[in-house]
Motif scaffolding. Structure first.
Motif, mmCIF file in Angstrom:
data_model
loop_
_atom_site.group_PDB
_atom_site.id
_atom_site.type_symbol
_atom_site.label_atom_id
_atom_site.label_comp_id
_atom_site.label_asym_id
_atom_site.label_seq_id
_atom_site.Cartn_x
_atom_site.Cartn_y
_atom_site.Cartn_z
ATOM 1 N N ALA A 188 0.812 -1.214 0.000
ATOM 2 C CA ALA A 188 0.000 0.000 0.000
ATOM 3 C C ALA A 188 0.845 1.262 0.000
ATOM 4 N N SER A 189 2.158 1.108 0.131
ATOM 5 C CA SER A 189 3.039 2.284 0.174
ATOM 6 C C SER A 189 4.216 2.080 -0.764
ATOM 7 N N ASN A 190 4.879 3.158 -1.084
ATOM 8 C CA ASN A 190 6.081 3.076 -1.919
ATOM 9 C C ASN A 190 7.188 2.305 -1.213
ATOM 10 N N SER A 205 -0.650 -4.443 -6.394
ATOM 11 C CA SER A 205 -1.090 -3.113 -5.964
ATOM 12 C C SER A 205 -2.576 -3.014 -6.269
ATOM 13 N N LYS A 209 -4.278 2.857 -1.862
ATOM 14 C CA LYS A 209 -2.873 3.162 -1.633
ATOM 15 C C LYS A 209 -2.775 4.323 -0.663
ATOM 16 N N TYR A 210 -1.732 4.320 0.141
ATOM 17 C CA TYR A 210 -1.497 5.498 0.977
ATOM 18 C C TYR A 210 -1.257 6.705 0.077
ATOM 19 N N ASP A 211 -1.872 7.813 0.415
ATOM 20 C CA ASP A 211 -1.728 9.036 -0.372
ATOM 21 C C ASP A 211 -0.404 9.687 0.009
ATOM 22 N N GLN A 220 0.031 7.972 -8.754
ATOM 23 C CA GLN A 220 0.772 7.508 -7.584
ATOM 24 C C GLN A 220 1.102 6.022 -7.694
ATOM 25 N N GLN A 221 0.138 5.246 -8.180
ATOM 26 C CA GLN A 221 0.366 3.808 -8.302
ATOM 27 C C GLN A 221 1.440 3.515 -9.346
ATOM 28 N N GLN A 224 4.712 4.145 -7.788
ATOM 29 C CA GLN A 224 5.046 3.038 -6.895
ATOM 30 C C GLN A 224 5.632 1.864 -7.678
ATOM 31 N N THR A 280 -5.486 7.877 2.868
ATOM 32 C CA THR A 280 -5.487 6.844 1.837
ATOM 33 C C THR A 280 -6.263 7.330 0.628
#
Length: 340
Positions: A188-190, A205, A209-211, A220-221, A224, A280
Motif C-alpha cells: 500500500a506504500s512506496n 497493488s 494506496k497510501y496518499d 501515484q500507483q 510506486q 489513503t
C-alpha cells in the motif's frame, strides 16, 4: 499483451438479490466461475481473504479444487493476511495446492489490512514479539514463509523414526518447485513496494494506496510500480518480476449493465482515513461503453506499467452475469488496448 484475471471478494448474505446466500454458494460458484473464466480465455482466478466476515477466508481448499478442475488458468490470492498464518503449515498447504494445479499457483500475501475485529490474529493464537508491531509481525511471518518455500532442510531428524529418513536435515513436504518465484506482496506504500522488490517477491497493488503525494491515484500507483522495478533491478535478481493492479471495470453493453453500473461512470478517486489516521486514496471505478472505456483506460498510467490486470467482480450477482462482465472486457475492450 497483458494477463487478465478476476478478483473476487467472495461475499455472501441471505439477501433476496444475491445469488450467493450462503458460504457454500460462494465456494461452489467460485469454482464454477474459474472454470468458465478459463473457457473464455481469462488468465487468472484470484480471491481475497478476510477473517471474521461473511467472505472467503481459508483459500487453499478452494484453490486446490480449482486446480483440479482446470488445466491452464492461474489461481491465486489477493491477499493472505500473514498476521493470521502459521508460516510452516502454510508452506505445506501451498505446496499441495500448487502440485494439484501443476504449478499454476500465484499467492499474494501481505501484512494485512484493517479487519473486522480488533487484533483478530490474537484469537488465532498469535502474539507480538517484544517491541514488534502487527505490521512487523506480518512481514516477519512472510519472510519465514518464503525461506521454507526454498525446500532446504532445517529440521533435525529423529534417530528412531516411524519411517526411514533421507540423509541430512529434513524439509517440509510436499515441496513445490518454483513456487517461491510465484509469491506476490500486496503493498500500500512506496516503501513497502521497494521492500518487496528487495525480497524477490512480485508486486500486487490494489485500488487502495497510501496518499503520498496528492496526485491522482493511477499516477501515484504508477510511481510506486516504477520504484519497485528500480529496486528489483538494483537488487540484482535473475528473473523478471511480475506486477498486478486491480480495477473495477465494467463495459456497458446492455441494459442490465447500465442498470447495475451506469452510475459508476461519473465516479472519481476518493480520499479516506484508515488505521492510525493514515490518509489513503482509493482508485476510481470505470464503467462506460467500450469505446469510451478504451480511451479512459489508455490514460491509466498504472495499468500501462503492470503486466497483469485483476478485474474486481460482483460475485453476488452470480456466475452467468460475471462471465458476461469478463467476456465483455475480453471481447470489446482488451483488443482496442493491445491486451489481446
Amino acid at each position: 499483451m497483458k494477463k487478465i484475471g478476476f478478483l473476487s471478494f467472495g461475499h455472501w448474505s441471505n439477501h433476496p438479490a444475491y445469488h450467493t446466500r450462503t458460504a457454500s454458494d460462494t465456494l461452489l460458484q467460485s469454482i464454477d466461475l474459474a472454470v468458465a473464466a478459463e473457457e473464455i480465455g481469462l488468465d487468472g482466478a484470484y480471491f481475497r481473504v478476510h477473517h471474521f466476515a461473511a467472505q472467503l477466508a481459508s483459500p487453499f481448499p478452494l484453490l486446490s479444487a480449482i486446480g483440479a478442475k482446470t488445466s491452464r488458468i492461474e489461481m491465486g490470492t489477493g491477499v493472505i493476511d500473514m498476521r493470521y498464518e502459521n508460516p510452516l503449515y502454510m508452506v505445506e498447504e501451498a505446496g499441495a495446492a500448487d502440485l494439484i494445479s501443476q504449478g499454476r499457483l500465484q499467492l499474494g500475501i501481505s501484512r494485512g489490512s484493517p479487519e473486522q475485529v480488533i487484533d483478530g490474529w490474537r484469537y488465532f493464537g498469535y502474539e507480538l514479539a517484544e517491541g514488534e508491531t502487527d505490521a512487523d509481525m506480518g512481514r516477519r511471518k512472510g519472510l519465514e514463509f518464503l525461506e521454507h518455500l526454498n525446500g532446504i532442510g532445517f529440521a533435525q531428524p529423529n534417530p528412531n523414526p516411524m519411517f526411514p529418513n533421507p540423509p541430512g536435515l529434513l524439509r517440509l513436504e510436499p515441496h513445490a518447485e518454483g513456487l517461491r518465484e510465484r509469491i506476490w506482496w500486496g503493498a500500500a506504500s512506496n516503501a513497502t513496494a521497494i521492500w518487496a522488490a528487495e525480497q524477490g517477491m512480485n508486486l500486487q497493488s490494489s485500488t487502495l494506496k497510501y496518499d503520498e503525494s496528492g496526485k491522482p491515484f493511477h499516477v501515484q500507483q504508477a510511481e510506486q510500480i516504477r520504484l519497485y522495478k528500480e529496486a528489483w533491478e538494483k537488487a540484482g535478481h535473475q528473473r523478471q518480476p511480475r506486477v498486478s493492479v486491480s480495477r473495477s471495470i465494467f463495459a456497458l453493453v446492455n441494459e442490465q449493465d447500465r442498470y447495475y453500473f451506469g452510475q459508476e461512470a461519473s465516479r472519481a478517486d476518493k480520499i479516506g482515513i484508515i488505521e492510525n489516521d493514515k490518509r489513503t486514496i482509493f482508485g476510481r471505478s470505470y464503467a462506460a461503453e467500450p469505446d469510451r472505456l478504451i480511451e479512459e483506460l489508455a490514460r491509466d498510467e498504472a495499468i500501462q506499467e503492470a503486466d497483469t490486470l485483476l478485474l474486481t467482480i460482483p460475485n453476488t450477482l452470480g456466475v452467468d452475469y460475471n462471465v458476461h462482465v469478463l467476456s465483455s472486457i475480453l471481447e470489446h475492450v482488451a483488443p482496442g488496448l493491445g491486451w489481446r
